[in-house]
Design a protein around this motif. Sequence first.
Motif, PDB file in Angstrom:
ATOM      1  N   UNK A 467       0.936  -1.222  -0.448  1.00  0.00           N
ATOM      2  CA  UNK A 467       0.096  -0.186   0.106  1.00  0.00           C
ATOM      3  C   UNK A 467       0.697   0.907  -0.178  1.00  0.00           C
ATOM      4  N   UNK A 468       0.201   2.272  -0.974  1.00  0.00           N
ATOM      5  CA  UNK A 468       1.378   3.561  -0.868  1.00  0.00           C
ATOM      6  C   UNK A 468       0.951   4.666  -0.705  1.00  0.00           C
ATOM      7  N   UNK A 469       1.544   5.510   0.005  1.00  0.00           N
ATOM      8  CA  UNK A 469       0.816   6.832   0.565  1.00  0.00           C
ATOM      9  C   UNK A 469       1.804   8.100   0.220  1.00  0.00           C
ATOM     10  N   UNK A 470       1.553   8.829   0.353  1.00  0.00           N
ATOM     11  CA  UNK A 470       2.413  10.099   0.532  1.00  0.00           C
ATOM     12  C   UNK A 470       2.014  10.879   1.336  1.00  0.00           C
ATOM     13  N   UNK A 471       2.978  11.235   2.400  1.00  0.00           N
ATOM     14  CA  UNK A 471       3.196  11.505   3.864  1.00  0.00           C
ATOM     15  C   UNK A 471       2.058  13.745   3.484  1.00  0.00           C
ATOM     16  N   UNK A 472       2.485  13.784   2.643  1.00  0.00           N
ATOM     17  CA  UNK A 472       2.090  15.369   2.646  1.00  0.00           C
ATOM     18  C   UNK A 472       0.574  15.095   2.091  1.00  0.00           C
ATOM     19  N   UNK A 473       0.101  14.325   1.825  1.00  0.00           N
ATOM     20  CA  UNK A 473      -1.740  14.287   1.094  1.00  0.00           C
ATOM     21  C   UNK A 473      -2.193  13.314   2.161  1.00  0.00           C
ATOM     22  N   UNK A 474      -1.355  12.580   3.269  1.00  0.00           N
ATOM     23  CA  UNK A 474      -2.288  11.354   4.516  1.00  0.00           C
ATOM     24  C   UNK A 474      -0.894  11.541   5.805  1.00  0.00           C
ATOM     25  N   UNK A 475      -1.678  11.214   7.022  1.00  0.00           N
ATOM     26  CA  UNK A 475      -0.903  10.974   7.836  1.00  0.00           C
ATOM     27  C   UNK A 475      -0.308   9.844   7.599  1.00  0.00           C
ATOM     28  N   UNK A 476       0.839  10.122   8.209  1.00  0.00           N
ATOM     29  CA  UNK A 476       2.418   8.972   8.372  1.00  0.00           C
ATOM     30  C   UNK A 476       1.136   8.522   8.924  1.00  0.00           C
ATOM     31  N   UNK A 477       2.079   7.493   8.522  1.00  0.00           N
ATOM     32  CA  UNK A 477       1.744   5.182   9.508  1.00  0.00           C
ATOM     33  C   UNK A 477      -0.013   4.746   8.826  1.00  0.00           C
ATOM     34  N   UNK A 478      -0.554   5.663   8.083  1.00  0.00           N
ATOM     35  CA  UNK A 478      -1.813   5.000   7.030  1.00  0.00           C
ATOM     36  C   UNK A 478      -1.292   3.781   6.458  1.00  0.00           C
ATOM     37  N   UNK A 479      -0.596   3.455   6.645  1.00  0.00           N
ATOM     38  CA  UNK A 479      -0.692   2.586   4.970  1.00  0.00           C
ATOM     39  C   UNK A 479      -0.275   1.088   5.408  1.00  0.00           C
ATOM     40  N   UNK A 480       0.146   0.333   6.338  1.00  0.00           N
ATOM     41  CA  UNK A 480       0.090  -0.647   7.061  1.00  0.00           C
ATOM     42  C   UNK A 480      -1.082  -0.950   7.581  1.00  0.00           C
ATOM     43  N   UNK A 481      -1.462   0.007   8.289  1.00  0.00           N
ATOM     44  CA  UNK A 481      -3.047   0.493   8.257  1.00  0.00           C
ATOM     45  C   UNK A 481      -3.763  -0.030   8.303  1.00  0.00           C
ATOM     46  N   UNK A 482      -3.704   0.199   6.860  1.00  0.00           N
ATOM     47  CA  UNK A 482      -5.325   0.752   6.299  1.00  0.00           C
ATOM     48  C   UNK A 482      -5.098  -1.364   5.792  1.00  0.00           C
ATOM     49  N   UNK A 483      -4.252  -1.589   5.024  1.00  0.00           N
ATOM     50  CA  UNK A 483      -3.807  -2.813   5.000  1.00  0.00           C
ATOM     51  C   UNK A 483      -4.409  -3.893   6.090  1.00  0.00           C
ATOM     52  N   UNK A 484      -4.081  -3.437   7.214  1.00  0.00           N
ATOM     53  CA  UNK A 484      -4.393  -4.517   8.501  1.00  0.00           C
ATOM     54  C   UNK A 484      -5.784  -4.825   8.613  1.00  0.00           C
ATOM     55  N   UNK A 485      -6.526  -2.758   8.933  1.00  0.00           N
ATOM     56  CA  UNK A 485      -7.106  -2.686   9.214  1.00  0.00           C
ATOM     57  C   UNK A 485      -8.376  -3.615   7.589  1.00  0.00           C
ATOM     58  N   UNK A 486      -8.406  -3.453   6.955  1.00  0.00           N
ATOM     59  CA  UNK A 486      -9.193  -3.592   5.914  1.00  0.00           C
ATOM     60  C   UNK A 486      -9.427  -5.432   5.261  1.00  0.00           C
ATOM     61  N   UNK A 487      -8.391  -5.732   5.857  1.00  0.00           N
ATOM     62  CA  UNK A 487      -8.184  -7.945   5.826  1.00  0.00           C
ATOM     63  C   UNK A 487      -7.502  -7.983   4.520  1.00  0.00           C
ATOM     64  N   UNK A 488      -6.920  -7.236   3.821  1.00  0.00           N
ATOM     65  CA  UNK A 488      -6.096  -7.290   2.433  1.00  0.00           C
ATOM     66  C   UNK A 488      -5.467  -8.647   2.332  1.00  0.00           C
ATOM     67  N   UNK A 489      -5.153  -9.459   3.169  1.00  0.00           N
ATOM     68  CA  UNK A 489      -4.310 -10.587   3.670  1.00  0.00           C
ATOM     69  C   UNK A 489      -5.466 -11.738   3.276  1.00  0.00           C
ATOM     70  N   UNK A 490      -6.959 -11.543   3.479  1.00  0.00           N
ATOM     71  CA  UNK A 490      -7.927 -12.671   3.619  1.00  0.00           C
ATOM     72  C   UNK A 490      -8.062 -13.432   2.417  1.00  0.00           C
ATOM     73  N   UNK A 491      -7.952 -13.010   1.094  1.00  0.00           N
ATOM     74  CA  UNK A 491      -8.320 -13.429  -0.032  1.00  0.00           C
ATOM     75  C   UNK A 491      -6.521 -15.143  -0.841  1.00  0.00           C
ATOM     76  N   UNK A 492      -6.258 -14.461  -0.003  1.00  0.00           N
ATOM     77  CA  UNK A 492      -5.072 -15.173   0.381  1.00  0.00           C
ATOM     78  C   UNK A 492      -4.307 -16.111   0.992  1.00  0.00           C
ATOM     79  N   UNK A 493      -5.073 -16.429   1.646  1.00  0.00           N
ATOM     80  CA  UNK A 493      -4.909 -17.538   3.197  1.00  0.00           C
ATOM     81  C   UNK A 493      -4.781 -18.717   2.817  1.00  0.00           C
ATOM     82  N   UNK A 494      -5.682 -18.782   1.670  1.00  0.00           N
ATOM     83  CA  UNK A 494      -5.503 -20.686   1.276  1.00  0.00           C
ATOM     84  C   UNK A 494      -4.014 -20.699   0.230  1.00  0.00           C
ATOM     85  N   UNK A 495      -2.865 -19.916   0.268  1.00  0.00           N
ATOM     86  CA  UNK A 495      -2.014 -20.382  -0.892  1.00  0.00           C
ATOM     87  C   UNK A 495      -0.933 -20.884   0.654  1.00  0.00           C
ATOM     88  N   UNK A 496      -0.288 -21.561   0.448  1.00  0.00           N
ATOM     89  CA  UNK A 496       0.360 -22.350   1.751  1.00  0.00           C
ATOM     90  C   UNK A 496       2.028 -21.632   1.812  1.00  0.00           C
TER      91      UNK A 496
END
Length: 530
Positions: A467-496
């Motif tokens: 996830x990409x962010x530009x800090x002049x546009x979005x507060x710092x620390x939001x990129x990883x938090x967004x991946x976690x909060x929205x469960x982006x990893x869920x669709x890949x859970x079936x992979x080994x």
Amino acid sequence: MSRSTATRCKLPIGIQTFREIREDGHYYVDKTGQVLDLIESGKHYFLSRPRRFGKSLLLDTFKALFEGQQALFTGLAAETRWDWTRHHPVIRIDFGGGVLQTRSELDRRIDEILLDVQRELGITDLPGYTSLTGRFAELIRQAHAKFGAPAVVLVDEYDKPILDNITDRDTATAMREGLRNLYSVLKGADAHLKFVFITGVSKFSKVSLFSGLNNLTDITLDAPYSALCGYTDEDLDTVFAPELPGLDRDEIRRWYNGYNWGGTSVYNPFDVLLLFRSREFRPYWFETGTPTFLIKLLTERHWFTPDLAQTVATETLLSAFDVDMIESEALLFQAGYLTIDSVWVIPGRREFTLKYPNKEVQASLNDSLLRTLTGGARYSERQVSRLYRLLQAQDVSALRELFHAFFASIPHDWYRNSPIAQYEGYWASVFYSHFAALGLDITLEDTTNHGRIDMAVMFGAAVWIFEFKVVELVPEGQALAQIQARGYADKYRSRSGPIHLVGVEFSKAGRNIVGFASETLPGGLTASLP
């Protein structure tokens, strides 16, 4: 390389090169049935295809048919379908050789071509005609009269004099006017013509180059003729089966297949031949013509490079190509750097989703783009190789160091003097092009039930979610938090394999990465959700 051609060896591209490894016989890819379908169903045709796709030898096929060279078609579809008592005079115009730099050079070249055709047809004189258009029209009329059959006109590389000068608007315009002057003859000479076929790389509008030739049928995006030039999967698995042992069949497909014009996908024949000769995967087609003008155009227009893999365009936009109006999507598509992925049809309108044809184009084009985005090869080439090694090692922390050092290595003067470094998408474009230059399996704007992932990369068993962010546009620390909060990893859970979540934050002011947070999750259905 194809039995669709009209040469005795029946190989469409790189004939002598390929014969060096196959002196015991020839391969036959018979497309003469499609050629005859065109002749039987119409009279005036236009076909646009990228360079090195066998357009010239397609015209050779037409020429040999109309001249009645029956011996060349033994065992092909045309042998029994064609009336070999038919003979027509053929006027072949080819602008493929050399580079013409002025209108006067173009006129001289046209004069030479007409003289060559005149001699070939045995027409001794064209009295009273000094203009090129007058001589061309009289040549068609006399050919009809002498042979007692209407003439065939075949035009190869019809647009090359324009494209060779496309960066010089005045010269390109002069070339366009000179060619329009020549092609305008075809409308008035229609009563003396049996068949007209025009090929080139670009697709200039009828108004700009074929004024008045309203009956010219464009088959560029006709599904039945999508595979008219190029090889299909079936061709490789049958005709070229003796060459496949020792080569990874899936890798051949990933590297060279994927070109599509609304029907069956095809391989670039130039690539396939050279692969069979050298037995090594390389960007053979790309190396024969680095798209310098295209790269310059994309950077000047601040093109967001991740969009290259998911461009949407209407049919009208893909056809909007002229000296005065060069749409990026049209240039990318017509030159072969993007191809059709899917088509959405509504009454009176077609909309195309475009993609890279294959690994060769994705990797090579992004490698060239990366050099421009970063100020030169010295700042990019070693970086890409090191990225591959870090992905192999799944060293997440080292990725941050790699990209931070990379952005820091770009000279300040280049940032100051390069307009492309000033726009918001520059940072993500540079990051994306590193991965794309490796030819990796990348999904952009990857849809989940909670949102869209900026970029997902599959490498071996591992998945990398960015996830990409530009800090002049979005507060710092939001990129990883967004991946976690929205469960982006869920669709890949079936992979080994493991799932790496990476939030990347850029600073325009700092001209570098200021945030690079990551988390690694285990793969597999039994993994617990966060």
